[in-house]
Design a protein around this motif. Sequence first.
Motif, PDB file in Angstrom:
ATOM      1  N   SER A  28       0.828  -1.213   0.000  1.00 37.67           N
ATOM      2  CA  SER A  28       0.000   0.000   0.000  1.00 37.67           C
ATOM      3  C   SER A  28       0.863   1.263   0.000  1.00 37.67           C
ATOM      4  N   PHE A  29       2.142   1.121   0.422  1.00 34.84           N
ATOM      5  CA  PHE A  29       3.023   2.292   0.432  1.00 34.84           C
ATOM      6  C   PHE A  29       3.538   2.617  -0.973  1.00 34.84           C
ATOM      7  N   GLY A  32       1.838   6.057  -3.142  1.00 34.37           N
ATOM      8  CA  GLY A  32       2.427   7.401  -3.155  1.00 34.37           C
ATOM      9  C   GLY A  32       3.592   7.449  -4.138  1.00 34.37           C
ATOM     10  N   GLU A  33       4.384   6.351  -4.151  1.00 39.39           N
ATOM     11  CA  GLU A  33       5.540   6.315  -5.064  1.00 39.39           C
ATOM     12  C   GLU A  33       5.079   6.326  -6.520  1.00 39.39           C
ATOM     13  N   THR A  35       2.433   7.638  -7.693  1.00 39.33           N
ATOM     14  CA  THR A  35       1.997   9.012  -8.009  1.00 39.33           C
ATOM     15  C   THR A  35       3.220   9.858  -8.385  1.00 39.33           C
ATOM     16  N   ALA A 105      -3.153   8.968  -7.033  1.00 39.69           N
ATOM     17  CA  ALA A 105      -3.238   9.920  -5.918  1.00 39.69           C
ATOM     18  C   ALA A 105      -4.521   9.659  -5.111  1.00 39.69           C
ATOM     19  N   ILE A 112      -4.337   6.469   3.031  1.00 41.82           N
ATOM     20  CA  ILE A 112      -4.033   7.342   4.170  1.00 41.82           C
ATOM     21  C   ILE A 112      -5.287   7.466   5.055  1.00 41.82           C
ATOM     22  N   ARG A 122       0.679  13.839  11.352  1.00 43.79           N
ATOM     23  CA  ARG A 122       0.778  13.964   9.887  1.00 43.79           C
ATOM     24  C   ARG A 122      -0.321  14.828   9.264  1.00 43.79           C
ATOM     25  N   ASN A 125       0.820  17.033   6.340  1.00 44.34           N
ATOM     26  CA  ASN A 125       1.016  16.325   5.069  1.00 44.34           C
ATOM     27  C   ASN A 125      -0.307  15.944   4.420  1.00 44.34           C
ATOM     28  N   TRP A 126      -1.342  15.761   5.213  1.00 46.26           N
ATOM     29  CA  TRP A 126      -2.684  15.539   4.633  1.00 46.26           C
ATOM     30  C   TRP A 126      -3.113  16.796   3.876  1.00 46.26           C
ATOM     31  N   MET A 130      -3.801  17.269  -0.058  1.00 44.82           N
ATOM     32  CA  MET A 130      -5.050  17.769  -0.654  1.00 44.82           C
ATOM     33  C   MET A 130      -4.746  18.839  -1.709  1.00 44.82           C
ATOM     34  N   THR A 136      -2.995  18.914  -9.134  1.00 45.17           N
ATOM     35  CA  THR A 136      -2.818  17.895 -10.179  1.00 45.17           C
ATOM     36  C   THR A 136      -4.016  17.946 -11.128  1.00 45.17           C
ATOM     37  N   MET A 211       7.470  15.382   0.632  1.00 52.64           N
ATOM     38  CA  MET A 211       8.504  14.360   0.845  1.00 52.64           C
ATOM     39  C   MET A 211       9.357  14.682   2.074  1.00 52.64           C
ATOM     40  N   HIS A 219       7.366   7.212   8.023  1.00 53.88           N
ATOM     41  CA  HIS A 219       6.100   6.569   7.654  1.00 53.88           C
ATOM     42  C   HIS A 219       5.401   6.022   8.893  1.00 53.88           C
ATOM     43  N   THR A 220       4.078   5.914   8.789  1.00 57.92           N
ATOM     44  CA  THR A 220       3.408   5.077   9.786  1.00 57.92           C
ATOM     45  C   THR A 220       3.938   3.663   9.538  1.00 57.92           C
TER      46      THR A 220
HETATM   47  C1  HEM Z   1      -0.692  14.046  -5.875  1.00 55.15           C
HETATM   48  C2  HEM Z   1       0.531  13.879  -5.540  1.00 55.15           C
HETATM   49  C3  HEM Z   1       1.090  13.093  -4.356  1.00 55.15           C
HETATM   50  C4  HEM Z   1       2.324  12.527  -4.337  1.00 55.15           C
HETATM   51  C5  HEM Z   1       3.356  12.586  -5.472  1.00 55.15           C
HETATM   52  C6  HEM Z   1       2.480  11.866  -3.061  1.00 55.15           C
HETATM   53  C7  HEM Z   1       3.595  11.128  -2.695  1.00 55.15           C
HETATM   54  C8  HEM Z   1       3.755  10.484  -1.475  1.00 55.15           C
HETATM   55  C9  HEM Z   1       4.771   9.510  -1.163  1.00 55.15           C
HETATM   56  C10 HEM Z   1       5.842   8.997  -2.145  1.00 55.15           C
HETATM   57  C11 HEM Z   1       4.608   9.123   0.128  1.00 55.15           C
HETATM   58  C12 HEM Z   1       5.404   8.041   0.874  1.00 55.15           C
HETATM   59  C13 HEM Z   1       4.883   6.659   0.462  1.00 55.15           C
HETATM   60  C14 HEM Z   1       3.495   6.360   0.973  1.00 55.15           C
HETATM   61  O1  HEM Z   1       3.241   6.535   2.161  1.00 55.15           O
HETATM   62  O2  HEM Z   1       2.645   5.970   0.135  1.00 55.15           O
HETATM   63  C15 HEM Z   1       3.503   9.882   0.688  1.00 55.15           C
HETATM   64  C16 HEM Z   1       3.032   9.830   1.991  1.00 55.15           C
HETATM   65  C17 HEM Z   1       1.948  10.540   2.480  1.00 55.15           C
HETATM   66  N1  HEM Z   1       1.012  11.239   1.731  1.00 55.15           N
HETATM   67 FE1  HEM Z   1       1.175  11.649  -0.270  1.00 55.15          FE
HETATM   68  N2  HEM Z   1       1.355  12.071  -2.300  1.00 55.15           N
HETATM   69  C18 HEM Z   1       0.455  12.796  -3.061  1.00 55.15           C
HETATM   70  C19 HEM Z   1      -0.844  13.134  -2.675  1.00 55.15           C
HETATM   71  C20 HEM Z   1      -1.359  12.961  -1.388  1.00 55.15           C
HETATM   72  C21 HEM Z   1      -2.735  13.191  -1.000  1.00 55.15           C
HETATM   73  C22 HEM Z   1      -3.849  13.560  -1.980  1.00 55.15           C
HETATM   74  C23 HEM Z   1      -2.801  12.992   0.362  1.00 55.15           C
HETATM   75  C24 HEM Z   1      -4.007  13.129   1.262  1.00 55.15           C
HETATM   76  C25 HEM Z   1      -4.847  14.107   1.213  1.00 55.15           C
HETATM   77  C26 HEM Z   1      -1.482  12.636   0.834  1.00 55.15           C
HETATM   78  C27 HEM Z   1      -1.111  12.420   2.160  1.00 55.15           C
HETATM   79  C28 HEM Z   1       0.044  11.749   2.566  1.00 55.15           C
HETATM   80  C29 HEM Z   1       0.379  11.407   3.946  1.00 55.15           C
HETATM   81  C30 HEM Z   1      -0.430  11.779   5.205  1.00 55.15           C
HETATM   82  C31 HEM Z   1       1.572  10.644   3.898  1.00 55.15           C
HETATM   83  C32 HEM Z   1       2.301   9.969   5.081  1.00 55.15           C
HETATM   84  C33 HEM Z   1       1.757   8.549   5.127  1.00 55.15           C
HETATM   85  C34 HEM Z   1       2.333   7.661   6.202  1.00 55.15           C
HETATM   86  O3  HEM Z   1       3.241   8.056   6.919  1.00 55.15           O
HETATM   87  O4  HEM Z   1       1.827   6.532   6.311  1.00 55.15           O
HETATM   88  N3  HEM Z   1      -0.641  12.584  -0.251  1.00 55.15           N
HETATM   89  N4  HEM Z   1       2.972  10.688  -0.326  1.00 55.15           N
END
Ligand code: HEM
Length: 432
Positions: A28-29, A32-33, A35, A105, A112, A122, A125-126, A130, A136, A211, A219-220
């Motif tokens: 599930s992680f 984000g990668e 995206t 995304a 998340i 976190r 980062n939320w 958004m 995007t 990032m 990470h969680t």
């Molecule tokens: C659209 C472009 C986005 C990119 C390129 C991106 C990329 C990433 C990456 C690479 C990570 C680390 C891997 C992972 O936890 O999956 C991450 C973590 C995170 N992202 Fe995104 N993300 C995007 C959009 C979002 C959106 C829409 C949200 C929520 C509204 C979000 C909230 C978070 C949070 C809270 C974390 C930390 C998760 C954890 O620690 O478990 N991101 N993001």
Amino acid sequence: MNQWLDERLHISRLNDKFLRKAFPVHHSFFLGEITLFALIVLIITGILLALSYEPSAQLVKHPFDPGAAQVPAAYASALKINAMPFGDMLRRIHHWMANMMMGAAILHLMRIYFTGAFKKPREINWWIGMLLLIFTALTAVTGYSLPYDNFAFTTLKVIVGIVGSIPWIGEWASQAAFAGKFPGEGLIPRVYGYHIMLLPGILLALTAAHMLIMIKQKHTQPQYAKRVAYKKIVGVPLSTQQTPIMIMLALLFTGLVILFAAFIPVHPVEVIGPPSNQSPIVKPDFYLLWVFGILAILPGNLEFHFLGGVFNAEFLGGIVMPTMILLLMFAVPMFDKSKENLYYAENPTNHPVRLAAGIAFFTLMIVWSVAGYKPELVNSRILTNDNANGILWGLAIVLPIVMYFVTIGIVRGIRKLREADERETHAAAADD
Ligand code: HEM
């Protein structure tokens, strides 16, 4: 070489700070990668397209049909790109990748939300996430408009109309944003500027912040980490173990999108044709269908006046309701009152109300997206022109409520089974 660089750039400090970070290994992680990879491929293919694209609405000769009427230069350049070796593929990969980035995304956001990863610490980062989602979508929509075919033209007309519907300042705002009265000479250069400079710049800055915060907060941890080493970070370091995993994932994902692009055309400008007075039934890409759905099922004559401002269906459906939905999504971390920092990703079924609310919300989005197909649906036996709005609004209210209670029911059932299982295990242990 390493020593040479280290003496000048202190590379080893960078290595200790970032490259030794442990990444949890859990599928599930990867969302984000993925995206992030999509963003990188979009930038590369976008730069290549920009080398041959002409951002102008000036009328020029049709590049391949001397007998045809003149067409806008932007449209002619899209036709020329299609005729170049690999040109059509480049356009398709770029467009497919934009859809994939939005899809990844949204799935990433769902991960998340359902695992509670938006909770303290976190929340920031939320919120940045958004903003990433919104920017995007804006980048994708401005890109959709650039070939300046009849679909792009009609979509732009809808968007300019929505901005123009803002009470009091609408006309001014739409002319300021789209370089004068629609469709002026400055329209395409303005949208091009948004698409290749302003919006990607914002996206890159937000991604960097996203990032850095993620690296700082870590990470969680997935649930299995609890069993492996309690309250310790479990994972593989970015250098060198995580990097090959990421490269493999990026290649696999990009390969898949290229395969899609090879077989499924997306936005075929030569079939759609140049802008004309006849507006085709335009369908936006999937992530904007819900807004089109709301607009489709709000009665067109809905209108009231207040202090000299006109509040019409375009404004309510195209701006007020989407803004309320986005504000609700922004507010998600505020519904949580945890004092402790979240360490482990939560099991969604342990939080039935959050799970059910999320499922109800996505059900509503799906119903509105289906409503975006209203013109096609009204020809069926069940939906007619007279009852379509009523039925689709009914579904938009009833289905999410039903899904909410069904989810709560299923989670309670799972919990009872789990408890019965635990009781049996205890009883068996006591017998032994
Ligand atoms: C659209 C472009 C986005 C990119 C390129 C991106 C990329 C990433 C990456 C690479 C990570 C680390 C891997 C992972 O936890 O999956 C991450 C973590 C995170 N992202 Fe995104 N993300 C995007 C959009 C979002 C959106 C829409 C949200 C929520 C509204 C979000 C909230 C978070 C949070 C809270 C974390 C930390 C998760 C954890 O620690 O478990 N991101 N993001």
